[in-house]
Design a protein around this motif. Structure first.
Motif, mmCIF file in Angstrom:
data_model
loop_
_atom_site.group_PDB
_atom_site.id
_atom_site.type_symbol
_atom_site.label_atom_id
_atom_site.label_comp_id
_atom_site.label_asym_id
_atom_site.label_seq_id
_atom_site.Cartn_x
_atom_site.Cartn_y
_atom_site.Cartn_z
ATOM 1 N N SER A 194 29.755 88.278 12.413
ATOM 2 C CA SER A 194 28.853 89.386 12.052
ATOM 3 C C SER A 194 29.281 90.715 12.673
ATOM 4 O O SER A 194 28.921 91.785 12.166
ATOM 5 C CB SER A 194 27.416 89.049 12.473
ATOM 6 N N SER A 195 30.052 90.671 13.769
ATOM 7 C CA SER A 195 30.511 91.929 14.366
ATOM 8 C C SER A 195 31.489 92.667 13.464
ATOM 9 O O SER A 195 31.743 93.860 13.638
ATOM 10 C CB SER A 195 31.168 91.657 15.719
ATOM 11 N N LEU A 196 32.060 91.954 12.481
ATOM 12 C CA LEU A 196 33.035 92.543 11.565
ATOM 13 C C LEU A 196 32.415 92.978 10.236
ATOM 14 O O LEU A 196 33.126 93.419 9.336
ATOM 15 C CB LEU A 196 34.154 91.534 11.288
ATOM 16 N N PRO A 234 33.811 89.188 4.131
ATOM 17 C CA PRO A 234 33.171 88.122 4.909
ATOM 18 C C PRO A 234 33.680 86.734 4.536
ATOM 19 O O PRO A 234 32.963 85.898 3.982
ATOM 20 C CB PRO A 234 31.694 88.297 4.568
ATOM 21 N N ILE A 235 34.957 86.496 4.833
ATOM 22 C CA ILE A 235 35.572 85.191 4.595
ATOM 23 C C ILE A 235 36.542 84.891 5.733
ATOM 24 O O ILE A 235 37.089 85.799 6.364
ATOM 25 C CB ILE A 235 36.345 85.132 3.253
ATOM 26 N N GLU A 282 25.785 81.066 5.383
ATOM 27 C CA GLU A 282 24.964 82.014 6.143
ATOM 28 C C GLU A 282 25.551 83.422 6.177
ATOM 29 O O GLU A 282 24.942 84.340 6.740
ATOM 30 C CB GLU A 282 24.762 81.509 7.571
ATOM 31 N N TRP A 283 26.706 83.608 5.573
ATOM 32 C CA TRP A 283 27.349 84.921 5.603
ATOM 33 C C TRP A 283 26.877 85.804 4.445
ATOM 34 O O TRP A 283 26.330 85.311 3.452
ATOM 35 C CB TRP A 283 28.863 84.750 5.544
#
Length: 618
Positions: free
Chosen positions: A102-104, A110-111, A137-138
């Protein structure tokens, strides 16, 4: 130097080198960018003037959920961790991974990505594949494109081969710049005014399992640069509908590749360069016959004993052509993830497996990954899409025989008239000669003459005031039906809608019945097709049918002849028809993008009502 043919791996602080004595590949560590390829005494086949990260790499385009269009954030996939997966004399496999958390968020897609490179003993090349994974959850996101890019040395690579009949020397990248090139109607197109090599003067530079969109999906294979591409996901010739969209709460994983990068060379400068192409084709057959490979180490890549097979025979029932079931000669048959009929054209999350049936309609598809699929098909000569009524469940080692399956293409009654040939392409229609100043010499007398630049402009030149009129029984669609239904240019950046007419005679109209118009489109780009019959004032009439706004295929601008296939079935009440002369009006109504609003027809047919419909009205 490695022993002859055996594979050595040299791991340094900032790079690794794979070497089998034939080729040597240098990859940055832990980034996973290919920075050097040494072969046949050439120190580096990649463009060494480029930065290390801009020579050989995997990249992608991604965007946040809800973002429209086919573009987004460009990301060169940069590894953060390196691992030696396999290392012995026979084979080396190395991994460059990057993890998401999540920091990215907002900075990269988001993979999780695991890029792999493989080198084998006595093999003149190397392999690359990648595993992409999104956890449930992403965040949701879109993935319009992913590919492998190799930017080659322009002093060594000056010839492009796309197919047996599509090969030529390439203009240089400098030809696109400054006074050497003049931009044309879209960014990829440049007129070479003063190229470095004068032979190019007056020419244009227009810009299977794990690939998206099925067997007919078109992709790019090279760019001027010279640049070699391996495309896995793209929206080319399809538009936004092709963009992969992963939802929140959805888990997704896919293996792209392995792709084999092969090297060959001529013994001397007097040898025919075509020998390189023929040799590469032979190598391609070897790779196809070896699929699925048995050497990738990732458990996510399904080897042969984790796959299954399916076979059967496809027949066609068209009672207005024959009382017998007809073999689906040359049908394209495939398995794709479950979805609506024809949805395989836009499917990109899963895997697809396709083949062509033989002359008798028999087909067999081998080496299918485990999972549930729809069995799909389409057949040249008939409109529409076939889908088997049951889901196919492929398990490891299975050999499914569906026996005889029957496709009944859309039809209500006998053919009154037809235009074109149902083959999902507009190639059979009239393609004009290009404007002399835009001629690409490669396509003079070529079967792909539609690949010349600017052909859409010829419609206005051929029909400056009045639109196309096609008379059934008199006109010839090969000579009289323009290949693209486009706008008419009436001034600088000003365009108007166009209305084509199909004139036909009916000796008798069957009263209190419904005729049917079948309109199959080969492609559409921000178009709206409106259909009307026998109207005195077409401008004031309300069309009896409209497609609404359809398509972002962009095949017109990209020199294509097909994109996404669409089929429309239009009811025509008998009271709309008259005994004698009739006129069908086809209007392409949108002009918002100017020259590139338009569509291409695949096939049009008027059907009479069912032969027994009189009995229904007694």
């Amino acid at each position: 130097m490695s022993d002859q043919g055996s594979v050595l791996l040299d791991v340094q602080e900032n790079h690794v080198v794979m070497n089998n004595g034939i080729i040597k590949v240098t990859i940055s560590k832990p980034d996973g960018f290919v920075t050097g390829i040494s072969y046949q005494g050439v120190n580096n086949l990649l463009e060494s003037h480029n930065e290390d990260y801009n020579r050989g790499y995997w990249d992608l385009v991604w965007s946040d959920e809800g973002t429209p269009g086919t573009t987004g954030n460009s990301e060169r996939i940069k590894g953060t961790s390196f691992e030696v997966v396999v290392e012995n004399e026979e084979l080396v496999e190395i991994s460059f991974t990057r993890k998401w958390d999540s920091s990215l968020q907002g900075s990269i897609a988001p993979i999780n990505v695991d890029k792999r490179f493989i080198m084998r003993k006595n093999v003149i090349g190397f392999y690359s594949y990648a595993i992409f994974e999104h956890l449930a959850e992403w965040p949701a996101f879109n993935l319009p494109q992913t590919r492998i890019v190799y930017k080659l040395r322009k002093d060594k690579f000056q010839y492009m081969a796309v197919a047996d009949n599509r090969q030529r020397n390439m203009p240089l990248p400098e030809d696109r710049l400054g006074k050497r090139g003049r931009p044309l109607a879209y960014p990829e197109a440049v007129l070479l005014v003063h190229p470095v090599e004068e032979e190019f003067k007056g020419e244009i530079i227009p810009s299977n399992e794990f690939r998206s969109g099925g067997l007919s999906k078109q992709n790019l294979t090279s760019h001027v640069g010279p640049i070699s591409l391996a495309m896995f996901l793209s929206a080319h010739y399809a538009g936004e509908d092709m963009v992969m969209k992963v939802k929140a709460g959805e888990s997704w994983k896919k293996v792209f590749g392995p792709v084999f990068t092969y090297f060959n060379s001529l013994p001397d400068k007097t040898s025919d360069p075509l020998l390189l192409w023929q040799d590469a084709q032979n190598q391609m057959l070897t790779e196809v016959q070896s699929w699925p490979y048995d050497f990738p180490a990732s458990e996510d890549f399904a080897v042969s004993d984790k796959r299954g097979c399916i076979s059967g025979r496809l027949l066609v029932r068209d009672k207005f052509l024959s009382d017998e079931l007809l073999p689906a000669h040359g049908a394209v048959v495939g398995l794709a993830p479950p979805g609506e009929v024809g949805s395989w054209q836009l499917e990109s999350k899963g895997y697809q497996f396709w083949t062509e049936a033989d002359a008798d309609g028999y087909f067999a598809i081998n080496n299918i990954r485990e999972g549930e699929y729809n069995l799909n098909a389409y057949v040249t000569g008939w409109i529409g899409d076939y889908q088997y009524e049951k889901l196919i469940n492929i398990t490891a080692g299975c050999d499914i025989d569906v026996s005889n399956i029957v496709y009944e293409p859309p039809r209500d009654g006998p053919t009154v008239w037809e235009i074109g040939r149902p083959d999902r392409s507009a190639a059979e229609f009239f393609v004009p000669d290009p404007n002399p100043k835009y001629i690409n010499k490669l396509y003079i007398g070529h079967p792909d003459r539609f690949r010349q630049y600017g052909l859409w402009e010829r419609y206005t030149e051929l029909y400056p005031k009045e639109d196309l009129v096609f008379t059934i029984g008199v006109s010839d669609y090969k000579k009289d039906w323009f290949f693209a239904h486009v706008t008419r240019k009436i001034g600088d950046d000003t365009y108007q809608k166009t209305t084509w007419q199909i004139k036909f005679k009916l000796e008798k109209v069957q009263k209190n019945s419904t005729y049917k118009i079948r309109i199959a489109l080969a492609t559409a780009n921000v178009a709206e097709l409106q259909v009307e019959m026998n109207e005195d004032d077409i401008e004031k009439s309300t069309p009896m049918f409209t497609t609404g706004v359809i398509g972002h295929d962009n095949a017109i601008a990209r020199h294509g002849i097909h994109g996404i296939y669409r089929l429309y079935n239009v009811d025509v009440p008998s009271e709309k028809l008259i005994e004698g002369d009739n006129t069908l009006f086809l209007t392409q109504a949108l002009t918002t993008t100017g020259a590139f609003n338009g569509l291409m027809y695949d096939y049009i047919r008027l059907e009479a009502p069912p032969l027994d419909s009189n009995l229904l009205h007694l």
